[in-house]
Write a protein that holds these residues in place. Structure first.
Motif, PDB file in Angstrom:
ATOM      1  N   PRO A 207       4.457 -14.885  -8.199  1.00 40.60           N
ATOM      2  CA  PRO A 207       4.296 -13.856  -9.235  1.00 40.60           C
ATOM      3  C   PRO A 207       2.839 -13.511  -9.522  1.00 40.60           C
ATOM      4  O   PRO A 207       2.485 -12.341  -9.691  1.00 40.60           O
ATOM      5  N   SER A 208       1.979 -14.530  -9.566  1.00 40.08           N
ATOM      6  CA  SER A 208       0.560 -14.283  -9.781  1.00 40.08           C
ATOM      7  C   SER A 208      -0.052 -13.538  -8.606  1.00 40.08           C
ATOM      8  O   SER A 208      -0.867 -12.622  -8.785  1.00 40.08           O
ATOM      9  N   MET A 209       0.343 -13.909  -7.412  1.00 38.88           N
ATOM     10  CA  MET A 209      -0.155 -13.217  -6.220  1.00 38.88           C
ATOM     11  C   MET A 209       0.281 -11.756  -6.218  1.00 38.88           C
ATOM     12  O   MET A 209      -0.500 -10.867  -5.846  1.00 38.88           O
ATOM     13  N   MET A 210       1.514 -11.489  -6.632  1.00 38.74           N
ATOM     14  CA  MET A 210       2.000 -10.114  -6.666  1.00 38.74           C
ATOM     15  C   MET A 210       1.208  -9.279  -7.680  1.00 38.74           C
ATOM     16  O   MET A 210       0.965  -8.085  -7.471  1.00 38.74           O
ATOM     17  N   THR A 211       0.785  -9.902  -8.787  1.00 41.73           N
ATOM     18  CA  THR A 211      -0.062  -9.194  -9.743  1.00 41.73           C
ATOM     19  C   THR A 211      -1.386  -8.806  -9.084  1.00 41.73           C
ATOM     20  O   THR A 211      -1.893  -7.697  -9.280  1.00 41.73           O
ATOM     21  N   GLY A 212      -1.945  -9.727  -8.306  1.00 40.65           N
ATOM     22  CA  GLY A 212      -3.170  -9.404  -7.574  1.00 40.65           C
ATOM     23  C   GLY A 212      -2.950  -8.307  -6.545  1.00 40.65           C
ATOM     24  O   GLY A 212      -3.790  -7.405  -6.393  1.00 40.65           O
ATOM     25  N   PHE A 213      -1.827  -8.346  -5.842  1.00 32.46           N
ATOM     26  CA  PHE A 213      -1.521  -7.291  -4.864  1.00 32.46           C
ATOM     27  C   PHE A 213      -1.377  -5.934  -5.552  1.00 32.46           C
ATOM     28  O   PHE A 213      -1.836  -4.919  -5.030  1.00 32.46           O
ATOM     29  N   ARG A 214      -0.726  -5.928  -6.718  1.00 33.51           N
ATOM     30  CA  ARG A 214      -0.537  -4.668  -7.433  1.00 33.51           C
ATOM     31  C   ARG A 214      -1.878  -4.075  -7.848  1.00 33.51           C
ATOM     32  O   ARG A 214      -2.108  -2.870  -7.687  1.00 33.51           O
ATOM     33  N   THR A 215      -2.779  -4.905  -8.363  1.00 33.72           N
ATOM     34  CA  THR A 215      -4.098  -4.417  -8.740  1.00 33.72           C
ATOM     35  C   THR A 215      -4.868  -3.932  -7.515  1.00 33.72           C
ATOM     36  O   THR A 215      -5.503  -2.868  -7.540  1.00 33.72           O
ATOM     37  N   ALA A 216      -4.808  -4.708  -6.442  1.00 35.26           N
ATOM     38  CA  ALA A 216      -5.536  -4.344  -5.221  1.00 35.26           C
ATOM     39  C   ALA A 216      -4.983  -3.076  -4.591  1.00 35.26           C
ATOM     40  O   ALA A 216      -5.730  -2.334  -3.942  1.00 35.26           O
ATOM     41  N   SER A 217      -3.693  -2.795  -4.768  1.00 36.09           N
ATOM     42  CA  SER A 217      -3.099  -1.607  -4.158  1.00 36.09           C
ATOM     43  C   SER A 217      -3.734  -0.323  -4.684  1.00 36.09           C
ATOM     44  O   SER A 217      -3.869   0.657  -3.953  1.00 36.09           O
ATOM     45  N   GLY A 218      -4.106  -0.324  -5.968  1.00 37.41           N
ATOM     46  CA  GLY A 218      -4.804   0.843  -6.497  1.00 37.41           C
ATOM     47  C   GLY A 218      -6.242   0.896  -6.047  1.00 37.41           C
ATOM     48  O   GLY A 218      -6.769   1.971  -5.711  1.00 37.41           O
ATOM     49  N   LEU A 219      -6.898  -0.259  -5.991  1.00 39.90           N
ATOM     50  CA  LEU A 219      -8.305  -0.294  -5.593  1.00 39.90           C
ATOM     51  C   LEU A 219      -8.493   0.075  -4.129  1.00 39.90           C
ATOM     52  O   LEU A 219      -9.501   0.683  -3.761  1.00 39.90           O
ATOM     53  N   VAL A 220      -7.531  -0.289  -3.291  1.00 38.58           N
ATOM     54  CA  VAL A 220      -7.698  -0.036  -1.866  1.00 38.58           C
ATOM     55  C   VAL A 220      -7.677   1.464  -1.562  1.00 38.58           C
ATOM     56  O   VAL A 220      -8.349   1.933  -0.634  1.00 38.58           O
ATOM     57  N   VAL A 221      -6.937   2.231  -2.352  1.00 42.29           N
ATOM     58  CA  VAL A 221      -6.940   3.684  -2.173  1.00 42.29           C
ATOM     59  C   VAL A 221      -8.305   4.253  -2.541  1.00 42.29           C
ATOM     60  O   VAL A 221      -8.847   5.125  -1.842  1.00 42.29           O
ATOM     61  N   VAL A 222      -8.878   3.748  -3.634  1.00 41.18           N
ATOM     62  CA  VAL A 222     -10.229   4.169  -4.018  1.00 41.18           C
ATOM     63  C   VAL A 222     -11.220   3.834  -2.910  1.00 41.18           C
ATOM     64  O   VAL A 222     -12.085   4.649  -2.553  1.00 41.18           O
ATOM     65  N   GLY A 223     -11.101   2.633  -2.349  1.00 40.78           N
ATOM     66  CA  GLY A 223     -11.993   2.238  -1.272  1.00 40.78           C
ATOM     67  C   GLY A 223     -11.862   3.120  -0.048  1.00 40.78           C
ATOM     68  O   GLY A 223     -12.871   3.466   0.597  1.00 40.78           O
ATOM     69  N   ALA A 224     -10.639   3.497   0.287  1.00 42.67           N
ATOM     70  CA  ALA A 224     -10.432   4.365   1.445  1.00 42.67           C
ATOM     71  C   ALA A 224     -11.066   5.734   1.234  1.00 42.67           C
ATOM     72  O   ALA A 224     -11.676   6.304   2.150  1.00 42.67           O
ATOM     73  N   ILE A 225     -10.947   6.274   0.029  1.00 45.32           N
ATOM     74  CA  ILE A 225     -11.536   7.589  -0.262  1.00 45.32           C
ATOM     75  C   ILE A 225     -13.054   7.516  -0.238  1.00 45.32           C
ATOM     76  O   ILE A 225     -13.731   8.412   0.290  1.00 45.32           O
ATOM     77  N   ILE A 226     -13.620   6.431  -0.806  1.00 44.69           N
ATOM     78  CA  ILE A 226     -15.075   6.256  -0.746  1.00 44.69           C
ATOM     79  C   ILE A 226     -15.534   6.146   0.702  1.00 44.69           C
ATOM     80  O   ILE A 226     -16.549   6.737   1.104  1.00 44.69           O
ATOM     81  N   GLY A 227     -14.793   5.388   1.501  1.00 44.75           N
ATOM     82  CA  GLY A 227     -15.140   5.279   2.908  1.00 44.75           C
ATOM     83  C   GLY A 227     -15.080   6.610   3.623  1.00 44.75           C
ATOM     84  O   GLY A 227     -15.935   6.915   4.476  1.00 44.75           O
ATOM     85  N   ASP A 228     -14.085   7.429   3.288  1.00 44.92           N
ATOM     86  CA  ASP A 228     -13.996   8.768   3.882  1.00 44.92           C
ATOM     87  C   ASP A 228     -15.247   9.589   3.588  1.00 44.92           C
ATOM     88  O   ASP A 228     -15.749  10.329   4.446  1.00 44.92           O
ATOM     89  N   MET A 229     -15.732   9.490   2.354  1.00 47.69           N
ATOM     90  CA  MET A 229     -16.872  10.307   1.938  1.00 47.69           C
ATOM     91  C   MET A 229     -18.157   9.934   2.666  1.00 47.69           C
ATOM     92  O   MET A 229     -18.975  10.801   2.989  1.00 47.69           O
TER      93      MET A 229
END
Length: 283
Positions: A207-229
């Motif tokens: 359950p704790s790991m899934m909370t980390g995955f959920r938070t990271a799932s939003g951050l990874v999209v931000v990272g991908a967009i920054i990388g695109d730029m």
């Protein structure tokens, strides 16, 4: 002679069935109103404010800075010539996000497990994980490009850097929070380290790991967009198009691309939120 008629056998319905269905319908309606009405009202208020700024604050000559919603819809989102390249670019960003998340999850869980093996390892590793979290990614983007090129590899690395910390922190927290009595039971049964990890620590920390995955799932999209730029070599992602539209003052397409990128982030976060709720319900 038994004159009692079985309602099920004769194809009839039990008297309580319509009442139960009505209660379920009212419950579903209340849930829709409770959870759906507030965001719908806030969306309507945001669109109304958007129209006010476009027509009441901006002059016609400056309205291109914030075109009204219907123009964004008709000129970009509903125009195949405009939305087609955006969807292609969004798919590129999605691929980078998925690959980046996979690496962030693998590396983050591994580091979290290693940190949980002892206080010395925790003190040795955790400060560097914090440094990785707080360092401005834009400050190290030139180094990433210099070392790894300006293509998909560099974009993936940016995703991992941005998304890995919550996975490390939550995995470590879940591992060290396992019940000590359960550990003692596994010690009495002379369980191996692998058995302890697979049958006790990972299930307890999930359950704790899934909370980390959920938070990271939003951050990874931000990272991908920054990388695109910043790493425009190769197939253009949605972040690349955002930078192009900004430079060309194509506000309609810029806002449409932002909407698509935001919807993608919401969908990814929503998927992991559902998975998180499912895991917590199964416990």
């Amino acid at each position: 002679m038994n004159t009692t008629t079985d309602s099920t056998a004769t194809g009839g319905e039990t008297p309580g069935a319509p009442v139960a269905e009505s209660a379920r319908g009212r419950s579903a309606l209340k849930a829709v109103v409770r959870y759906g009405l507030p965001p719908a009202l806030s969306l309507a208020a945001a669109i109304g404010l958007w129209y006010c700024v476009s027509y009441l604050i901006l002059s016609p000559e400056r309205r291109f800075l914030l075109p009204p919603p219907h123009e964004v819809l008709t000129n970009s989102l509903l125009d195949p010539d405009h939305v087609g390249p955006m969807l292609d670019a969004l798919w590129v960003t999605a691929k980078v996000s998925f690959v980046g998340f996979a690496f962030a999850a693998l590396i983050g869980v591994t580091i979290g497990v290693v940190m949980s093996r002892g206080s010395f390892l925790e003190r040795a590793i955790y400060p560097w994980a914090v440094v990785l979290q707080v360092i401005p990614v834009l400050a190290i983007v030139p180094l990433i490009g210099l070392w790894f090129g300006y293509g998909m590899v560099a974009r993936t690395i940016v995703c991992v850097i941005i998304a890995i910390f919550p996975i490390i922190a939550n995995t470590h927290f879940g591992m060290v929070s396992v019940d000590k009595g359960a550990h003692e039971l596994f010690t009495l049964t002379k369980a191996s380290t692998a058995q302890r990890l697979a049958k006790l620590e990972f299930p307890s920390a999930l359950p704790s790991m899934m909370t980390g995955f959920r938070t990271a799932s939003g951050l990874v999209v931000v990272g991908a967009i920054i990388g695109d730029m910043f790493f425009a070599k190769g197939e253009p992602g949605i972040g690349t198009l955002l930078d192009i539209y900004r430079a060309r003052l194509q506000s309609d397409d810029l806002i449409a691309a932002i909407v698509l990128a935001s919807l993608f982030g919401i969908v990814v976060f929503g998927i992991f939120s559902v998975l998180n709720a499912f895991v917590n319900r199964r416990r």
